[in-house]
Design a protein around this motif. Structure first.
Motif, PDB file in Angstrom:
ATOM      1  N   SER A 170       0.850  -1.173  -0.144  1.00 53.09           N
ATOM      2  CA  SER A 170      -0.171  -0.004   0.073  1.00 53.09           C
ATOM      3  C   SER A 170       1.182   1.141   0.097  1.00 53.09           C
ATOM      4  CB  SER A 170      -1.026  -0.092   1.248  1.00 53.09           C
ATOM      5  OG  SER A 170      -0.158   0.219   2.389  1.00 53.09           O
ATOM      6  N   GLN A 171       2.168   1.062   0.370  1.00 52.60           N
ATOM      7  CA  GLN A 171       2.975   2.344   0.474  1.00 52.60           C
ATOM      8  C   GLN A 171       4.019   2.210  -0.642  1.00 52.60           C
ATOM      9  OE1 GLN A 171       4.694   0.864   4.010  1.00 52.60           O
ATOM     10  NE2 GLN A 171       3.491   2.434   5.399  1.00 52.60           N
ATOM     11  N   TYR A 172       3.844   1.401  -1.787  1.00 55.43           N
ATOM     12  CA  TYR A 172       4.557   1.288  -2.827  1.00 55.43           C
ATOM     13  C   TYR A 172       4.360   2.508  -3.884  1.00 55.43           C
ATOM     14  CZ  TYR A 172       6.970  -3.289  -2.316  1.00 55.43           C
ATOM     15  OH  TYR A 172       7.537  -4.222  -1.868  1.00 55.43           O
ATOM     16  N   SER A 173       5.074   2.960  -4.427  1.00 57.50           N
ATOM     17  CA  SER A 173       5.097   3.798  -5.583  1.00 57.50           C
ATOM     18  C   SER A 173       4.770   3.106  -6.832  1.00 57.50           C
ATOM     19  CB  SER A 173       6.196   4.636  -5.975  1.00 57.50           C
ATOM     20  OG  SER A 173       7.273   3.966  -6.464  1.00 57.50           O
ATOM     21  N   LEU A 174       4.213   3.810  -7.853  1.00 55.01           N
ATOM     22  CA  LEU A 174       3.886   3.231  -9.403  1.00 55.01           C
ATOM     23  C   LEU A 174       4.919   2.045  -9.893  1.00 55.01           C
ATOM     24  CD1 LEU A 174       2.000   2.888 -11.543  1.00 55.01           C
ATOM     25  CD2 LEU A 174       2.751   5.026 -12.740  1.00 55.01           C
ATOM     26  N   GLY A 175       6.234   2.932  -9.654  1.00 57.17           N
ATOM     27  CA  GLY A 175       7.410   2.082 -10.139  1.00 57.17           C
ATOM     28  C   GLY A 175       7.688   1.052  -9.369  1.00 57.17           C
ATOM     29  N   MET A 176       7.407   1.001  -8.105  1.00 58.57           N
ATOM     30  CA  MET A 176       7.810  -0.228  -7.282  1.00 58.57           C
ATOM     31  C   MET A 176       6.708  -1.021  -7.599  1.00 58.57           C
ATOM     32  SD  MET A 176       8.607   1.632  -3.601  1.00 58.57           S
ATOM     33  CE  MET A 176       9.032   0.401  -2.682  1.00 58.57           C
TER      34      MET A 176
END
Length: 282
Positions: free
Chosen positions: A141-147
């Motif tokens: 849920s804390q990931y960026s789009l790239g991650m």
């Protein structure tokens, strides 16, 4: 042959033969024929709604053709089979969805238990290949789009598939992520995997592909076969001149040397070679 019948070569992993797809009365794809060989990367480009993602869904067994046939490892995909494909396939289609309140590693390990053919170490290695820390406690849920995109790629490769189906795989990736993705593609090519990459943008995938097709008016049209000369230059002026060759691009800079990829076809190979010789190529 496009729109014709072609015998499947012994090195083919997947073959489409005169495949068409309708949804209701609307035809999405018409009379598609092509094959992907071992160690080959095929690019498929097209605008939004052109049918390129539908093509991947057909290849993965998530959807079935209205006409024609698809073979994987010389076995025909059949509708209503419990196991949709007879082959080890890694799939990244559209936006990958993961369990939000779990870490990236736990998500992948949970998915790995479906087939249960890999262990925690192999899951960890797949994350490292895309630049993610398998020991991180960060929730998805804390990931960026790239991650999220990196995690999706890790999910597709973690079981060492013989066929990779990738939908807009560079979406959201930064320069480092794209470089790591290129290394993954090279690794799986060397393992003799077949790879299909679809995108709306030729420039985002062309450097990875051996052949590129365009989906247009429900048909598949072969573009010029893409090959590249890889050259290193130290002189900035030479680099600027080389980059004037159409569709050339910088692939990296290291130790004062600039790596440039220069596209060519069989018809203009000797001409491009002559141009390169006139510069101070390392």
């Amino acid at each position: 042959l496009i729109g014709g019948i072609e015998l499947m070569s012994k090195d083919s992993i997947i073959e489409f033969k005169n495949v068409s797809k309708k949804i209701g009365q609307k035809e999405i794809l018409s009379d598609i024929s092509f094959e992907v060989n071992k160690g080959e990367v095929i690019g498929i480009i097209g605008s939004n709604g052109s049918g390129k993602t539908t093509l991947l869904r057909l290849a993965s067994g998530l959807s079935y053709s209205t006409d024609g046939e698809i073979k994987i490892n010389n076995e025909i995909l059949k509708q209503n089979k419990k196991i949709c494909t007879p082959y080890n396939i890694g799939i990244l289609i559209e936006n990958p969805i993961f369990i939000q309140n779990m870490t990236g590693f736990k998500n992948l390990y949970y998915l790995s238990k479906i087939i249960n053919e890999i262990d925690k170490e192999e899951v960890s290695n797949s994350m490292k290949k895309v630049g993610l820390d398998p020991n991180s406690k960060q929730l998805v849920s804390q990931y960026s789009l790239g991650m999220r995109q990196r995690l999706g790629i890790a999910q597709a490769i973690m079981e060492n598939p013989d066929l990779l189906l990738l939908d807009e795989p560079t979406n959201g990736l930064d320069e480092q992520g794209i470089s790591l993705f290129g290394s993954i593609i090279e690794e799986f090519k060397n393992k003799n995997s077949g790879i299909i990459i679809v995108s709306h943008d030729m420039n985002s995938i062309k450097k990875f592909c051996d052949r590129v097709y365009l989906v247009e008016d429900k048909k598949l049209i072969l573009q010029n076969k893409i090959k590249y000369f890889k050259v290193e230059l130290e002189n900035v002026k030479d680099t600027e001149e080389i980059l004037k060759i159409k569709d050339s691009y910088v692939d990296g800079i290291k130790n004062g040397k600039t790596t440039v990829m220069i596209p060519y076809t069989d018809n203009d190979k000797s001409t491009i070679q002559d141009i390169i010789k006139s510069y101070n190529v390392v």
